[in-house]
Design a protein around this motif. Structure first.
Motif, short mmCIF file in Angstrom:
data_model
loop_
_atom_site.label_atom_id
_atom_site.label_comp_id
_atom_site.label_asym_id
_atom_site.label_seq_id
_atom_site.Cartn_x
_atom_site.Cartn_y
_atom_site.Cartn_z
N HIS A 1 -7.05 -9.47 2.95
CA HIS A 1 -7.49 -8.67 4.10
C HIS A 1 -8.76 -7.88 3.79
O HIS A 1 -9.53 -7.57 4.69
N ALA B 1 -2.35 3.44 -2.43
CA ALA B 1 -1.61 4.52 -3.10
C ALA B 1 -1.25 4.10 -4.52
O ALA B 1 -1.28 4.91 -5.45
N GLY C 1 8.17 1.52 4.76
CA GLY C 1 7.63 2.77 5.31
C GLY C 1 7.31 3.78 4.23
O GLY C 1 7.04 4.94 4.51
N THR D 1 4.96 -2.14 4.98
CA THR D 1 5.48 -2.34 6.33
C THR D 1 7.01 -2.25 6.34
O THR D 1 7.60 -1.61 7.21
N PRO E 1 -9.42 4.17 2.82
CA PRO E 1 -8.50 4.78 3.80
C PRO E 1 -7.26 3.93 4.05
O PRO E 1 -6.75 3.91 5.16
N ARG E 2 -6.82 3.23 3.06
CA ARG E 2 -5.56 2.47 3.11
C ARG E 2 -5.60 1.44 4.24
O ARG E 2 -4.67 1.31 5.02
N LEU E 3 -6.73 0.71 4.27
CA LEU E 3 -6.97 -0.21 5.39
C LEU E 3 -6.11 -1.46 5.33
O LEU E 3 -6.04 -2.20 6.30
N GLU F 1 5.11 5.53 1.66
CA GLU F 1 3.67 5.71 1.48
C GLU F 1 3.23 5.27 0.08
O GLU F 1 2.13 4.76 -0.10
N ARG G 1 -2.84 -1.41 4.68
CA ARG G 1 -1.42 -1.08 4.78
C ARG G 1 -0.70 -1.95 5.81
O ARG G 1 0.47 -2.27 5.64
N ALA G 2 -1.44 -2.36 6.85
CA ALA G 2 -0.77 -3.12 7.91
C ALA G 2 -0.38 -4.52 7.47
O ALA G 2 0.50 -5.14 8.07
N VAL G 3 -1.04 -5.06 6.45
CA VAL G 3 -0.72 -6.42 6.02
C VAL G 3 0.21 -6.44 4.81
O VAL G 3 0.65 -7.51 4.38
#
Lengths: 272, 705
Positions: free
Chosen positions: A72, A38, A30, A27, A16-18, A32, A20-22
């Motif tokens: 991560h 992805a 933006g 970041t 689930p694209r866990l 996708e 992405r925040a790191v």
């Protein structure tokens, strides 16, 4: 017939694209498509013949190889390894060339300033330290070519050249190579009073495992607009001076930032 | 494809970006992509960087007759942000400003495209927290939380997402830019309709949110119960005792067993587990890996039976956080209550293990897909008296096609949610059948089909059935904001479907739910009288306020279920203590003729009340709330500050209040007090017209402010 990958990307495709925040690119842009999972999804489609080489190249070059996603990941998936491998498949590497002959040392002293860009700061450092500083100019930045030869010839030559002196570097890339060659070095920032070590550094090497956005690398070559956005976002988050190498310095300046190198330059000019 | 002409707004027609925007995290779509069926790609992806740019894109879409799909981080699991051929995807992630933070008023402004974890990191660096901690926090945006009415793991303390929202800025094709909520230029009644609208009304661009100081202490503990029924009873007692825990999570026996949640931490034993290493090696073989779970998941009946036989007892994780004195008083009362309900105290270990791994559930689904299965989750809700029946009905419905387990992670004084996890054979037909059966079981049981995952395409039919003719509340606003019907069509509500069944009639009331049904037009006195006649006390003594929820606190619920007829057809919304079945239509339905509403009442034992004369009584009242006290009565009259508590910790809380009020509090007989009715607005805390306070605001009647 599916292509065989040395590192499978199935888990990342389903994730689930866990991470992405790191990811500095996800970041900063933006976009996708720049979320690591992805990219993994495109690689898996390419693996099964459902994505073209061109599309896959566009995807995998959005990765800066910073390693944040793998660090991560609670499942420990080494996605950067897979993406790096795919990049190698899609763009055959240029054969390693022998590094150019090492330039001779200029002057002598306990310290040697390793200068790898257009600036010359050995003299200013000597003035500041109040003792002689040797200057070693290198044009190949001890880069990829040097690394290829490092285990054999180049390493011994670098060691012999630096000898018992203490190398001082301003360049993250140089520091990384010197460290890999087990040549002791000191960051210029450590001998400049009043400068704080930031929380990030580009290619800062094993002794300084700091966050690196990596956007000054291949991302800047293939996706320059995205690299600029990543740099801008990196500067927004940075609340202290950063140690940067020449390439990163240029990148962040282009993104509107003032880098530690600018501060060092002012210090060397005696302005601070 | 229509050629857009918006100059200056970043966009892409590249396949790479269209592919990435094609799917969200709906597991059905994941199964499609995994099995090579792909996902429908939008024609263009837009990245506006301001509300003006959003407006420009929406204007262009209207001009060209193109549908818009708002897209945050695509973490929705119901297909609400999936792509569609011919549509434009409007990615909000370049709306990325955080701040300013108002550290005095405990508020922050934030753009819709900000990643949830980035916001929380930013706040924590400044000593605050939003208190919103969904397991998707790493991979979701603030706008997505608002669009689908998210709920986080600490909802019992901080509320669900809409409880945190003070105002929203949005852009709609029919209205342009507007703001609703505090300081808004649009009707306040739009706020509950925008939240949960899943991009069908407008693009949410910026929020003003309540924040809280980081808790000084956190207390977590595990309890073991023999059965789900016993544990549900214990949770109900806990939530109706006004102890306000931050976490209450129950794992059913299978989830407790599969998760190994009550076992102590496994010790590292390098020489042990050779068979595990062997299994791992075999599992790594691609040909084996793709099928490891396909066979067992093809026999779900057997698997469920085996899981039931191997599983005994269930784990309840409970926690408090905040001011240490309050946490101590509440947790001591809570421990006594749980022990009396038959819970075995397992100590702090299970709770702390849950806390440290609280976001890891998302890592557990991928291996099931990889090994030939599918995994999905369904979160439903209902009142306490129906909770166990709903649990059993869904298990029975799903068991023939998938392994099923559950936990209950959001509870309220009136009921709670159940979060089912399914795992079945990786076959789209099996997947669809599992969902059909599961949703049908929920609808028949009278619960809501979604507590916090939203609707999307997956639940659109079921939610349309659940909402019934009350959808007219949404339609009326849709005609204003999106008259051309370009905003995310086909999601949220769909036309057609069967007429409402008996589940649309007002639900039977059970004493244990702590609910009382009154006429929608009943004033406060009539409600009080009805509560007294039932031997109870109104839990929150006020009618529905204008500006709600901005004028109340997260733990206060004024209405639960609203039932009425719309054009002669029965409608019932609020089928659980909380629902994410689209926008909150209760206020709209309440305004219909003949509406009936259930309100919370309490019969909990234990009362304490005191009064004192501090120098600044309203400021002192707010300071008590800010120190995590949750009084049932709090008002100022003739310079006296009155503070009253209910429940088993009432005296202990009263003692704390007396310690924290300058000059102390003298005990007086407990007497409930109605909240002021009318249109309330925020004023400075020392304003002479203050009539109520929340931790975040001082409120006065608009006419006197």
């Amino acid at each position: 017939m599916a292509r065989k990958l040395p590192v499978q990307v199935d888990t990342c495709t389903l994730c689930p694209r866990l991470c992405r925040a790191v990811c500095p690119v996800a970041t900063g842009t933006g976009r996708e498509a720049s979320v690591p999972s992805a990219m993994a999804a495109v690689v898996r489609e390419w693996q099964h013949g459902r994505a073209t080489d061109a599309l896959t190249w566009e995807a995998v070059t959005l990765c800066t190889d910073c390693g944040a996603c793998a660090a991560h990941c609670h499942l420990g998936r080494p996605l950067p390894d897979a993406l790096r491998w795919v990049r190698q498949q899609l763009q055959p590497p240029t054969p390693p060339t022998a590094p150019s002959p090492l330039a001779p040392m200029e002057g002598d002293g306990r310290w040697v300033a390793v200068e790898c860009d257009e600036r010359s700061w050995a003299g200013a450092l000597a003035d500041r330290l109040g003792e002689p500083v040797a200057r070693w100019r290198t044009t190949d930045r001890l880069g990829a070519g040097a690394l290829a030869w490092m285990p054999t010839v180049h390493l011994e030559r670098v060691r012999a050249l630096v000898g018992a002196r203490r190398a001082v570097v301003a360049d993250g890339g140089v520091a990384e190579v010197l460290d890999a060659a087990q040549v002791p070095y000191t960051w210029l920032v450590d001998v400049v009073p009043g400068l704080r070590q930031g929380d990030g550094s580009c290619r800062a090497g094993g002794t300084r495992p700091l966050a690196c956005c990596g956007a000054a690398g291949p991302l800047a070559e293939v996706h320059p607009d995205d690299a600029r956005r990543v740099g801008e976002a990196w500067l927004e988050r940075s609340e202290s001076w950063q140690v940067v190498d020449g390439r990163c310095r240029d990148h962040l300046r282009a993104c509107g930032g003032t880098t530690v190198t600018d501060v060092i330059d002012r210090w060397l000019r005696g302005e601070t | 494809m229509a050629e857009p002409t918006v100059v200056g707004v970043r966009r892409s027609e590249r396949e790479l970006d269209r592919r990435a925007a094609a799917r969200d995290l709906w597991p059905g779509g994941t199964l499609d992509v995994w099995q090579g069926r792909g996902a429908p790609m939008p024609d263009v992806v837009w990245w506006p960087e301001s509300a003006e740019e959003v407006a420009a894109v929406l204007g262009e879409a209207t001009r060209l007759g193109v549908d818009i799909i708002p897209y945050g981080a695509g973490s929705g699991v119901c297909g609400g942000a999936r792509g569609r051929v011919g549509a434009w995807s409007l990615d909000t992630k370049r709306l990325r400003r955080i701040g300013p933070l108002d550290a005095d008023r405990w508020q922050v402004e934030v753009d819709a495209g900000v990643n949830g974890q980035h916001l929380e990191d930013w706040l924590q660096a400044r000593g605050f927290t939003l208190g919103h901690s969904p397991s998707s926090i790493w991979c979701s945006t603030v706008g997505g939380w608002g669009a689908a009415r998210s709920a986080g793991q600490f909802s019992s303390r901080y509320g669900v997402f809409e409880d945190m929202v003070l105002s929203v800025e949005a852009v709609a094709p029919g209205r342009g830019r507007f703001r609703v909520g505090e300081g808004g230029d649009a009707p306040a009644a739009w706020l509950p309709l925008l939240l949960g609208s899943e991009g069908t009304l407008a693009v949410l661009t910026r929020f003003t949110l309540r924040v809280w100081p980081l808790p000084e202490t956190r207390w977590l503990r595990g309890y073991r119960f023999q059965s789900v029924g016993d544990a549900i009873g214990a949770m109900r007692s806990l939530m109706q005792a006004e102890l306000w825990p931050s976490v209450v999570r129950l794992y059913d026996p299978v989830d407790t067993r599969v998760g190994g949640r009550t076992r102590p931490e496994r010790q590292a034993a390098p020489d042990a587990g050779w068979w595990r290493r062997w299994l791992a090696r075999v599992d790594a073989l691609p040909a084996v890996r793709r099928r490891t779970l396909a066979l067992p998941l093809a026999l779900p009946g057997l698997l469920n039976d085996l899981a039931d036989r191997l599983s005994t007892g269930c784990l309840l994780v409970v926690g408090w956080e905040g001011r240490p004195e309050v946490v101590t008083a509440a947790s001591e009362a809570g421990m006594q209550l749980l022990a009396a309900a038959g819970g075995d105290d397992l100590g702090a270990g299970p709770g702390e293990r849950w806390f440290h791994a609280r976001h890891h559930v998302s890592y557990k689904l991928m291996p099931i897909f990889e090994r030939g299965g599918f995994a999905d989750t369904m979160e439903v809700a209902t009142t306490w008296s129906s909770l166990e029946a709903l649990y059993r009905a869904v298990r029975e419905a799903v068991a023939p096609t998938a392994l099923v387990m559950a936990h209950m992670s959001h509870v309220y004084p009136e009921g709670g949610s159940i979060y089912f996890s399914f795992a079945g054979r990786g076959d789209r037909e099996v997947y669809d059948r599992t969902w059909e059966r599961a949703l049908e079981a929920v609808v028949r049981s009278g619960g809501t089909v979604t507590h916090h995952h939203g609707v999307g395409t997956l639940k659109a039919e079921a939610v349309s059935r659940e909402v019934g003719p009350a959808v007219a509340g949404w339609t009326a606003l849709k005609q204003v904001l999106d008259p051309g019907g370009r905003m995310n069509p086909g999601r949220l509500y769909v036309p057609g479907g069967p007429p409402p069944g008996p589940e649309a009639l007002p639900s039977p009331l059970a004493l244990e739910d702590g609910l009382l049904r009154v006429d929608g037009v009943a004033d406060l006195a009539a409600r009080q009288a009805a509560a007294t006649a039932a031997g109870a006390e109104l839990m929150w003594p006020w009618t529905v306020l204008d500006g709600e929820p901005t004028a109340r606190s997260p733990w206060q619920t004024t209405a639960v279920e609203v039932a009425a007829q719309v054009d002669g057809v029965d409608a019932r919304v609020g089928r659980g203590p909380r629902s994410a079945s689209g926008p909150d239509l209760r206020r709209w339905l309440l305004a219909q003729p003949g509406a009936r509403v259930t309100v919370a009442v309490t019969r909990v034992a234990g009362r304490w009340m005191g009064r004192g004369r501090p120098d600044r009584p309203w400021a002192t009242a707010q300071a008590l709330l800010r120190r995590d006290l949750r009084p049932a009565v709090l008002f100022v009259e003739d310079g006296w500050l009155y503070v009253g508590f209910r429940g088993p910790a009432a005296e202990a809380m009263g003692a704390l209040a007396a310690r924290w009020v300058g000059g102390g509090l003298e005990a007086v007989p407990y007497a409930p007090r109605s909240m002021p009715a009318g249109d309330l607005v925020e004023v400075p805390i020392d304003h002479p017209a203050v009539v109520a306070v929340t931790p975040h605001q001082a409120l006065a009647r608009r006419s006197e402010a």
